[in-house]
Motif scaffolding. Sequence first.
Motif, PDB file in Angstrom:
ATOM      1  N   LEU A  76       1.206   6.493  -7.027  1.00 52.17           N
ATOM      2  CA  LEU A  76       0.068   7.351  -7.403  1.00 52.17           C
ATOM      3  C   LEU A  76       0.452   8.819  -7.317  1.00 52.17           C
ATOM      4  N   GLU A 120       0.825  -1.208   0.000  1.00 52.97           N
ATOM      5  CA  GLU A 120       0.000   0.000   0.000  1.00 52.97           C
ATOM      6  C   GLU A 120       0.857   1.255   0.000  1.00 52.97           C
ATOM      7  N   LEU A 176      -0.297   1.898 -14.320  1.00 53.58           N
ATOM      8  CA  LEU A 176      -0.012   2.033 -12.882  1.00 53.58           C
ATOM      9  C   LEU A 176       0.410   0.701 -12.267  1.00 53.58           C
ATOM     10  N   VAL A 177      -0.209  -0.387 -12.741  1.00 55.19           N
ATOM     11  CA  VAL A 177       0.215  -1.725 -12.270  1.00 55.19           C
ATOM     12  C   VAL A 177       1.682  -1.932 -12.635  1.00 55.19           C
ATOM     13  N   THR A 216       4.020  -0.020 -10.462  1.00 54.01           N
ATOM     14  CA  THR A 216       4.137  -0.623  -9.135  1.00 54.01           C
ATOM     15  C   THR A 216       5.054  -1.842  -9.182  1.00 54.01           C
ATOM     16  N   ILE A 247       2.401   1.701  -3.430  1.00 59.90           N
ATOM     17  CA  ILE A 247       1.402   2.137  -4.409  1.00 59.90           C
ATOM     18  C   ILE A 247       1.028   3.615  -4.201  1.00 59.90           C
ATOM     19  N   LEU A 269      -4.725  -1.211  -5.747  1.00 58.90           N
ATOM     20  CA  LEU A 269      -4.815  -0.080  -6.681  1.00 58.90           C
ATOM     21  C   LEU A 269      -6.274   0.334  -6.888  1.00 58.90           C
ATOM     22  N   ILE A 272      -1.711  -6.286  -5.857  1.00 56.17           N
ATOM     23  CA  ILE A 272      -1.493  -4.951  -6.431  1.00 56.17           C
ATOM     24  C   ILE A 272      -2.773  -4.461  -7.105  1.00 56.17           C
ATOM     25  N   ASN A 273      -3.392  -5.366  -7.875  1.00 53.03           N
ATOM     26  CA  ASN A 273      -4.643  -5.012  -8.539  1.00 53.03           C
ATOM     27  C   ASN A 273      -5.709  -4.553  -7.550  1.00 53.03           C
TER      28      ASN A 273
END
Length: 483
Positions: A435, A428, A456-457, A460, A431, A477, A473-474
């Motif tokens: 962001l 977290e 973005l994936v 990360t 990520i 996010l 991650i998915n």
Amino acid sequence: MEYEAVIGLEVHVQLNTKTKAFCSCPNIFGAPANTMTCPRCQAHPGALPVLNKEMVHKTIKAGIATNCTIEEKSRFERKHYFYPDLPGYYQITQMENPICTNGHLNFTVFNEDGSSYDKYVRINRIHMEEDAGKLVHDDTGRPLSYVDLNRAGSCLIECVTEPDISTGEEAYRYLTELKKILQYIDVSDCNMEEGSLRCDANVSIRPKGATEYGTKAEVKNMNSFRNVRAAIDYEIKRQIKAVNNGEKIKQETRLFDAKENTTKSMRSKEGMADYRYFPDPDLPILTLSAEEIKKAKNELPELPQQKRDRLKRDYDLPDQDIVVLTENEALANYYEEAVKAYPKQPKKISNWIMVEVNAYLNTKLITIKEFKPEASHIADIFRLIDEGTISSKIAKEIFVYMCETGEAPSIIIEKKGLKQVSDSSALESIISKVLEENEKSVTDYKAGKEQSFGFLVGQTMKATKGQGNPKLINEILKNLLNK
Ligand code: ADP
Ligand code: ZN
Ligand code: MG
């Protein structure tokens, strides 16, 4: 007029017996010239042939494995011709009464578009015969040739198909299947480059749908299955062109020219009578007992067709996978060992062996027997992925190390610190940082641009050096973006 081709193959295979066919000389490839010889294989008058039992036994196995009838009685004949590598001017072979008859092979043929069909080719016979010696031509430019009789009198079988083959590709697949079977049952190494398998192709054409055969040409001198395919494809085209030009096809022997990918006329075929076959008076009729045949049958391993059927049943794999995995017995065994160690992913393990393992074997020019990782370690990779310990990206990295060291994945993970980051709080914070650094993508995503999510994936993953758990991650996010 549309034409179709009619093709029959004659395949000679050197058996891997300890000794020669009719004497006790060792059957060894590559020994100094003429050291593996005796009066019998040099054809001294009066040196009598004694039949090699191992040759008979291996031929019976080859016959059963190709669905032939094993004849209770068969006979040896002399085939006469002159050539300097044949000291007795006759070859002991079987003509009228071969040991194996009426067999067949079943195999799959692939079309260029990836579709496939089943092919059935009848085998007319498999018979035993002795090989000839070899001529060695002087390589210093002198007009001299030497005779090496080490190969003379060694064990050959000849396997003759009915003219059931229609294309070069079918011939290629037939040869592949025959070779596979003979290797599975360990009667020959079938190495075409070294001459332990030799193939002559009989080719003719006829108007499509006709019932009578056309005149055939016999093509020789191919030293690979690819060349057999190329020679046949060329020969079909040549004959169609000739017939369209109003020419008649001659019955002849033609030689394949590998440089030009063509065939060239060598000689018109000698008639049957020229060989003056007659039963060899020095060899009795060969009579086989039911026990002998049963013994050979009991020694057979699971054959390629049986293995294919079973793999399909047990693991529900597509045909293409099955063909690749049963390419040789060792590869199929390796696959099964891996699946037994982790039965949850038969298809993924198949993919891995077909793609990653085969690619490695091909670049290193090694066989599966020389491949370092144990099958159970391949299984470990999939267990670790399913447990969320590693990502499939890390799996590939681990695989590279495994191939070099043969170490288990768990050890490599420890050593290299490759464990997947599955700690959600750690992920977290990574990520959140991603962001912050990619505000534009966040705005784009919120405005409906789906691709930004993938980006973005990716960012990360990069930040976790590929060790982030993609599923987590998915999730994280999505959560953070939809806040
Ligand atoms: P030969 O007497 O010329 O040796 P065989 O009848 O013994 O001919 O057959 C030798 C091989 O040629 C076999 O594989 C057979 O299937 C094949 N063959 C026979 N006739 C034809 C033909 N018309 N076209 C193509 N192949 C043929
Ligand atoms: Zn000998
Ligand atoms: Mg013949």
